[in-house]
Motif scaffolding. Structure first.
Motif, PDB file in Angstrom:
ATOM      1  N   ALA A  20       7.286 -35.261 -30.468  1.00 26.00           N
ATOM      2  CA  ALA A  20       7.133 -35.217 -29.011  1.00 26.00           C
ATOM      3  C   ALA A  20       8.478 -35.454 -28.338  1.00 26.00           C
ATOM      4  CB  ALA A  20       6.116 -36.259 -28.558  1.00 26.00           C
ATOM      5  N   TYR A  21       9.206 -36.498 -28.837  1.00 26.73           N
ATOM      6  CA  TYR A  21      10.524 -36.761 -28.265  1.00 26.73           C
ATOM      7  C   TYR A  21      11.488 -35.610 -28.550  1.00 26.73           C
ATOM      8  CZ  TYR A  21       9.850 -41.449 -26.495  1.00 26.73           C
ATOM      9  OH  TYR A  21       9.449 -42.501 -25.734  1.00 26.73           O
ATOM     10  N   ALA A  22      11.414 -35.069 -29.781  1.00 21.72           N
ATOM     11  CA  ALA A  22      12.336 -33.987 -30.153  1.00 21.72           C
ATOM     12  C   ALA A  22      12.128 -32.786 -29.242  1.00 21.72           C
ATOM     13  CB  ALA A  22      12.104 -33.602 -31.612  1.00 21.72           C
ATOM     14  N   VAL A  23      10.867 -32.386 -29.045  1.00 25.51           N
ATOM     15  CA  VAL A  23      10.595 -31.221 -28.205  1.00 25.51           C
ATOM     16  C   VAL A  23      11.067 -31.475 -26.782  1.00 25.51           C
ATOM     17  CG1 VAL A  23       8.774 -29.804 -27.205  1.00 25.51           C
ATOM     18  CG2 VAL A  23       8.699 -30.401 -29.617  1.00 25.51           C
ATOM     19  N   PHE A  24      10.852 -32.710 -26.296  1.00 19.85           N
ATOM     20  CA  PHE A  24      11.289 -33.073 -24.951  1.00 19.85           C
ATOM     21  C   PHE A  24      12.789 -32.820 -24.791  1.00 19.85           C
ATOM     22  CE2 PHE A  24      12.719 -36.443 -21.942  1.00 19.85           C
ATOM     23  CZ  PHE A  24      12.022 -36.028 -20.835  1.00 19.85           C
TER      24      PHE A  24
ATOM     25  N   ILE C  61       4.426 -42.192 -23.763  1.00 18.71           N
ATOM     26  CA  ILE C  61       4.259 -42.220 -22.299  1.00 18.71           C
ATOM     27  C   ILE C  61       5.592 -42.401 -21.593  1.00 18.71           C
ATOM     28  CG2 ILE C  61       1.893 -43.113 -22.336  1.00 18.71           C
ATOM     29  CD1 ILE C  61       3.144 -45.730 -21.170  1.00 18.71           C
ATOM     30  N   PHE C  62       6.599 -42.956 -22.299  1.00 15.34           N
ATOM     31  CA  PHE C  62       7.890 -43.157 -21.628  1.00 15.34           C
ATOM     32  C   PHE C  62       8.555 -41.833 -21.282  1.00 15.34           C
ATOM     33  CE2 PHE C  62       7.399 -47.090 -24.164  1.00 15.34           C
ATOM     34  CZ  PHE C  62       7.166 -47.909 -23.081  1.00 15.34           C
ATOM     35  N   ILE C  63       8.158 -40.745 -21.954  1.00 20.53           N
ATOM     36  CA  ILE C  63       8.628 -39.443 -21.488  1.00 20.53           C
ATOM     37  C   ILE C  63       7.489 -38.609 -20.901  1.00 20.53           C
ATOM     38  CG2 ILE C  63      10.740 -39.194 -22.807  1.00 20.53           C
ATOM     39  CD1 ILE C  63       9.171 -37.792 -24.954  1.00 20.53           C
ATOM     40  N   HIS C  64       6.267 -38.914 -21.328  1.00 20.69           N
ATOM     41  CA  HIS C  64       5.141 -38.096 -20.884  1.00 20.69           C
ATOM     42  C   HIS C  64       4.854 -38.293 -19.396  1.00 20.69           C
ATOM     43  CE1 HIS C  64       1.012 -36.666 -20.551  1.00 20.69           C
ATOM     44  NE2 HIS C  64       1.240 -35.975 -21.638  1.00 20.69           N
ATOM     45  N   TRP C 110       6.273 -29.085 -21.188  1.00 23.09           N
ATOM     46  CA  TRP C 110       6.277 -30.168 -22.152  1.00 23.09           C
ATOM     47  C   TRP C 110       5.051 -31.053 -21.949  1.00 23.09           C
ATOM     48  CZ3 TRP C 110       5.947 -35.345 -22.526  1.00 23.09           C
ATOM     49  CH2 TRP C 110       6.142 -35.843 -23.821  1.00 23.09           C
ATOM     50  N   THR C 111       4.688 -31.291 -20.687  1.00 22.42           N
ATOM     51  CA  THR C 111       3.623 -32.245 -20.398  1.00 22.42           C
ATOM     52  C   THR C 111       2.270 -31.734 -20.831  1.00 22.42           C
ATOM     53  OG1 THR C 111       4.872 -32.816 -18.444  1.00 22.42           O
ATOM     54  CG2 THR C 111       2.665 -33.689 -18.582  1.00 22.42           C
ATOM     55  N   TRP C 112       2.103 -30.409 -20.766  1.00 22.31           N
ATOM     56  CA  TRP C 112       0.779 -29.874 -20.997  1.00 22.31           C
ATOM     57  C   TRP C 112       0.324 -30.093 -22.437  1.00 22.31           C
ATOM     58  CZ3 TRP C 112      -0.326 -25.132 -23.797  1.00 22.31           C
ATOM     59  CH2 TRP C 112      -1.697 -24.912 -23.890  1.00 22.31           C
ATOM     60  N   ASP C 113      -0.865 -30.629 -22.612  1.00 18.67           N
ATOM     61  CA  ASP C 113      -1.549 -30.476 -23.879  1.00 18.67           C
ATOM     62  C   ASP C 113      -2.985 -30.073 -23.552  1.00 18.67           C
ATOM     63  OD1 ASP C 113      -3.361 -32.632 -23.713  1.00 18.67           O
ATOM     64  OD2 ASP C 113      -1.814 -34.030 -24.329  1.00 18.67           O
ATOM     65  N   ALA C 114      -3.754 -29.817 -24.590  1.00 14.68           N
ATOM     66  CA  ALA C 114      -5.037 -29.148 -24.385  1.00 14.68           C
ATOM     67  C   ALA C 114      -5.951 -29.877 -23.408  1.00 14.68           C
ATOM     68  CB  ALA C 114      -5.737 -28.977 -25.725  1.00 14.68           C
ATOM     69  N   ARG C 115      -5.741 -31.202 -23.231  1.00  8.94           N
ATOM     70  CA  ARG C 115      -6.678 -31.919 -22.363  1.00  8.94           C
ATOM     71  C   ARG C 115      -6.262 -31.902 -20.897  1.00  8.94           C
ATOM     72  NH1 ARG C 115      -5.805 -37.220 -25.101  1.00  8.94           N
ATOM     73  NH2 ARG C 115      -3.917 -36.048 -25.538  1.00  8.94           N
ATOM     74  N   LEU C 116      -5.017 -31.557 -20.643  1.00  7.17           N
ATOM     75  CA  LEU C 116      -4.523 -31.688 -19.279  1.00  7.17           C
ATOM     76  C   LEU C 116      -4.584 -30.338 -18.559  1.00  7.17           C
ATOM     77  CD1 LEU C 116      -1.563 -34.041 -20.028  1.00  7.17           C
ATOM     78  CD2 LEU C 116      -3.708 -34.616 -18.936  1.00  7.17           C
ATOM     79  N   THR C 117      -5.779 -29.987 -18.130  1.00 13.34           N
ATOM     80  CA  THR C 117      -5.980 -28.669 -17.531  1.00 13.34           C
ATOM     81  C   THR C 117      -5.181 -28.499 -16.241  1.00 13.34           C
ATOM     82  OG1 THR C 117      -8.187 -28.968 -18.368  1.00 13.34           O
ATOM     83  CG2 THR C 117      -7.776 -27.000 -17.081  1.00 13.34           C
ATOM     84  N   MET C 195      13.006 -44.413 -16.780  1.00 16.18           N
ATOM     85  CA  MET C 195      13.012 -43.037 -17.253  1.00 16.18           C
ATOM     86  C   MET C 195      12.661 -42.081 -16.119  1.00 16.18           C
ATOM     87  SD  MET C 195      13.734 -41.091 -19.629  1.00 16.18           S
ATOM     88  CE  MET C 195      13.598 -41.265 -21.377  1.00 16.18           C
ATOM     89  N   THR C 196      11.751 -42.505 -15.227  1.00 10.50           N
ATOM     90  CA  THR C 196      11.414 -41.681 -14.074  1.00 10.50           C
ATOM     91  C   THR C 196      12.650 -41.410 -13.226  1.00 10.50           C
ATOM     92  OG1 THR C 196       9.273 -42.730 -14.071  1.00 10.50           O
ATOM     93  CG2 THR C 196       9.860 -41.492 -12.116  1.00 10.50           C
TER      94      THR C 196
END
Lengths: 68, 228, 235
Positions: A20-24, C61-64, C110-117, C195-196
Motif C-alpha cells: 500500500a505504501y509502495a503504490v502510494f 490510514i496514515f496515507i489512506h 490510490w484511495t479507491w478500493d472495492a468498498r469505497l464506492t 501527513m495531511t
C-alpha cells in the motif's frame, strides 16, 4: 527477532501494509515525473521555434513595423 | 417583427422533433431491441433458477434501460448540429433553456417511453413478481426523465467535439449513480414487502430539481461548446 | 472587476507573475512536503502503538485518510477554480482547474478500493473532466467545458455520497473530528494530521510545477515566454 525484522513484519500484515505504501509513493513519483517530462518537451519546442524565427529574421531585413 | 409567442414556439419545437423521430421509426426501435437482447442474455448466463433471477430482475431491468438510453443519448443533438439548426435555436429570441427542455421532452418520449412500455415484459421474463411491477414502472417513470435531463447537459457539453460516445458514458456514470441506487432500492424494498415510498420520493425530488436546473445547465453548456 | 479584490491578487492572475511566484514557492512547498511526510511516516510507522483491534494493519490510514481528504479537497479546488474561470474568464483559473484534475485523480485512484464506492464515483468524475478537456481541439474551450462538468460534479458529489451511504449503511462512520473531541489517540492522530499537511504541500508543489509548464505551452508566442525559454535554456 531483531528490531528491524520486527518493524518490517508489521505484526504479520507486511504483505498488506508495505505494498500500500509502495503504490502510494509510486503514484506520487509518477505524478511528479510526468510534468517534468512535459516541461522539457515544451521548452525544447519553444527553443526550436525561437531558433527558426531568429534564422528567418537574419535572412530578411526586419520589417518596418514590428509585429506584436 | 412579429414574434411568435412562447407557447407556440415550444409546441412547434416539440412537434418538429416528434415528427423527425417518427420519420426514423427504425432508430426508435433500436434501443428497445437492445434492451430485449440484453435482458434475454441474463438467464442464459446465470441459469434458469427462478429465485436467483427474481432477486436480480429489478436491477437488471433498470440497468438495461439505462444502457439502452445511453445508446440513444448520443444522437440527441447530433443531426441538429450537423445541419446547423442548433445554432439557429441559440440565436432565436425565445429562451434557449425552454426550447431545449422541449427537445429533451421529445427525446424522452421517443426513446424512454418505448423502453418503459417494454419494461414489464422484460421483468416478467426474469420472473419478477407481478405485484412489484407497478413499483418498477413508477421508478422508471421517475428515473428515465432524470437520466434524459442529465444526459442532455452532457451531450450539450460534448457538442463541440468529434469523439464523444465513450466519453459520454464515462461522464454520465457518476451522475446517474444516485438515480440507479434509489430506483433499484425502491424495487428491492417492494420485493421484500418493505415500504418503498421513501426512495421513490427521493427520486421525485431529484427529478423536480433536474427539471428546473438541467435545461438551464444544458443551455449554458451548449453556449460553451458552440462558442468556437 | 470589483474594488474589493486587492491589487496583488490581480497581479498574481497574470501568467508571467504567477510563473515567477510559483517558481519561487515550488521548491519550498516540495521541501516542506517531504519533511512533514518523513516526520509523519516516522511517527506513524515507528512511534504510534499498534491498534488493539486491527494490529499493525491499521497503519495504512496514515496515507489512506490523507489521500481520501485530498481527493475531495482537490475536487473542491477544481470546482472553485472552474467557477472563477467561467465567471471572470481568468486564464490562470482554467490552468489551475485543469492541472489539478490529474493530481486529484492520482490520489483518488490510490484511495479507491472495492468498498469505497464514493471514491470510485469521484474517480470517474475526475476522468470525465480530464477526458472532456482533451476532447476539444481548442484548449481554452475544453477548459471551460470541463470546468462546467466539474461544477455539475460539485453539486452531485454530496448527493452521490448520501445515496451511497444510504445504499451501504454498513460503512464505518468517521472517527476524526478536528473541531470536537476526537476518538483517536493523540499518538495516532498527530502523524495523520502531519501527513495531511504534507499532502497539501505536495499538491501545491505539483500544481505549481504543472501550471508553470502549462502556462509556457499556452502562452507560446509571448515575450515573457521567449525570455524564459532563453534564460532557462541551459537547464
Amino acid at each position: 527477532m531483531s528490531a528491524l525484522q520486527h518493524f518490517l513484519a508489521m505484526g504479520g500484515y507486511a504483505a498488506y501494509v508495505w505494498p500500500a505504501y509502495a503504490v502510494f509513493f509510486i503514484v506520487l513519483i509518477a505524478d511528479s515525473l510526468a510534468p517534468a517530462r512535459r516541461r522539457r518537451r515544451v521548452l525544447r519546442e519553444l527553443r526550436a521555434r525561437l531558433a527558426r524565427q531568429s534564422a528567418r529574421q537574419q535572412r530578411q531585413p526586419p520589417p518596418a513595423t514590428p509585429s506584436a | 417583427m412579429n414574434r411568435p409567442g412562447l407557447g407556440t414556439a415550444c409546441a412547434a419545437m416539440l412537434r418538429r422533433d416528434l415528427a423527425l423521430a417518427w420519420r426514423r421509426r427504425g432508430d426508435i426501435a433500436m434501443p428497445v431491441l437492445y434492451a430485449v437482447i440484453v435482458a434475454t442474455l441474463f438467464p442464459f448466463a446465470l441459469g434458469p433458477e427462478d429465485t436467483l433471477l427474481q432477486r436480480i430482475a429489478g436491477g437488471v431491468v433498470l440497468v438495461t434501460v439505462l444502457l439502452a438510453m445511453l445508446l440513444a443519448l448520443d444522437a440527441m443533438f447530433a443531426s441538429d448540429i450537423e445541419d446547423g439548426s442548433l445554432e439557429q435555436l441559440v440565436l432565436s429570441p425565445q429562451p434557449l433553456a425552454l426550447l431545449l427542455g422541449m427537445k429533451i421532452l421529445a427525446h424522452w418520449l421517443a426513446t424512454a417511453l418505448p423502453l418503459i412500455v417494454i419494461a414489464p415484459l422484460l421483468a416478467a421474463m426474469l420472473h419478477l413478481p407481478g405485484a412489484v411491477i407497478p413499483v418498477l414502472l413508477l421508478a422508471l417513470l421517475l428515473a428515465t426523465p432524470l437520466l434524459s435531463l442529465l444526459g442532455a447537459v452532457l451531450v450539450a457539453l460534448t457538442a463541440g467535439t468529434r469523439r464523444s460516445g465513450m466519453l459520454l458514458a464515462l461522464m454520465l456514470l457518476p451522475l446517474c449513480v444516485p438515480a440507479v441506487i434509489f430506483a433499484a432500492g425502491a424495487v428491492a424494498a417492494a420485493q421484500q414487502g418493505l415500504p418503498w415510498l421513501a426512495p421513490i420520493a427521493w427520486l421525485a425530488a431529484a427529478l423536480v430539481l433536474a427539471v428546473v436546473l438541467a435545461p438551464l445547465a444544458c443551455a449554458a453548456a451548449l453556449r460553451i461548446a458552440l462558442d468556437a | 472587476m470589483s474594488d474589493w479584490i486587492p491589487l496583488w491578487l490581480h497581479k498574481l492572475g497574470s501568467p508571467p507573475t504567477f510563473y515567477r511566484f510559483a517558481g519561487t514557492l515550488q521548491p519550498w512547498a516540495l521541501t516542506l512536503a517531504l519533511l512533514l511526510g518523513a516526520i509523519a511516516l516516522y511517527g506513524g510507522l515507528l512511534l504510534a502503538p499498534a491498534d488493539y483491534q486491527q494490529g499493525d494493519a491499521y497503519r495504512i490510514i496514515f496515507i489512506h485518510v490523507p489521500s481520501a481528504w485530498m481527493s475531495m479537497f482537490i475536487y473542491a479546488v477544481m470546482g472553485v477554480a472552474s467557477f472563477v474561470a467561467l465567471v471572470w474568464r481568468i486564464k490562470l483559473a482554467e490552468v489551475v482547474a485543469m492541472e489539478s484534475a490529474p493530481i486529484g485523480a492520482a490520489f483518488t485512484w490510490w484511495t479507491w478500493d472495492a468498498r469505497l464506492t464514493s471514491e470510485l464515483v469521484l474517480l470517474f468524475l475526475y476522468l470525465g473532466v480530464i477526458g472532456l478537456y482533451h476532447a476539444f481541439e481548442d484548449r481554452r474551450q475544453g477548459a471551460r467545458a470541463a470546468g462546467f462538468l466539474a461544477i455539475i460534479g460539485v453539486i452531485n458529489v454530496p448527493i452521490v455520497h448520501f445515496s451511497v451511504n444510504w445504499w451501504n449503511t454498513l460503512h464505518q462512520g468517521s472517527t476524526v473530528n478536528v473541531f470536537g473531541q476526537s476518538k483517536m489517540a493523540w499518538d495516532m492522530l498527530w502523524p495523520l494530521l502531519t501527513m495531511t499537511l504534507a499532502t497539501k504541500f505536495y499538491y501545491a508543489a505539483s500544481l505549481f510545477r504543472r501550471a508553470r509548464t502549462d502556462l509556457l505551452d499556452m502562452e507560446g508566442g509571448k515575450d515573457w515566454v521567449r525570455k524564459t525559454a532563453e534564460d532557462e535554456a541551459d537547464r
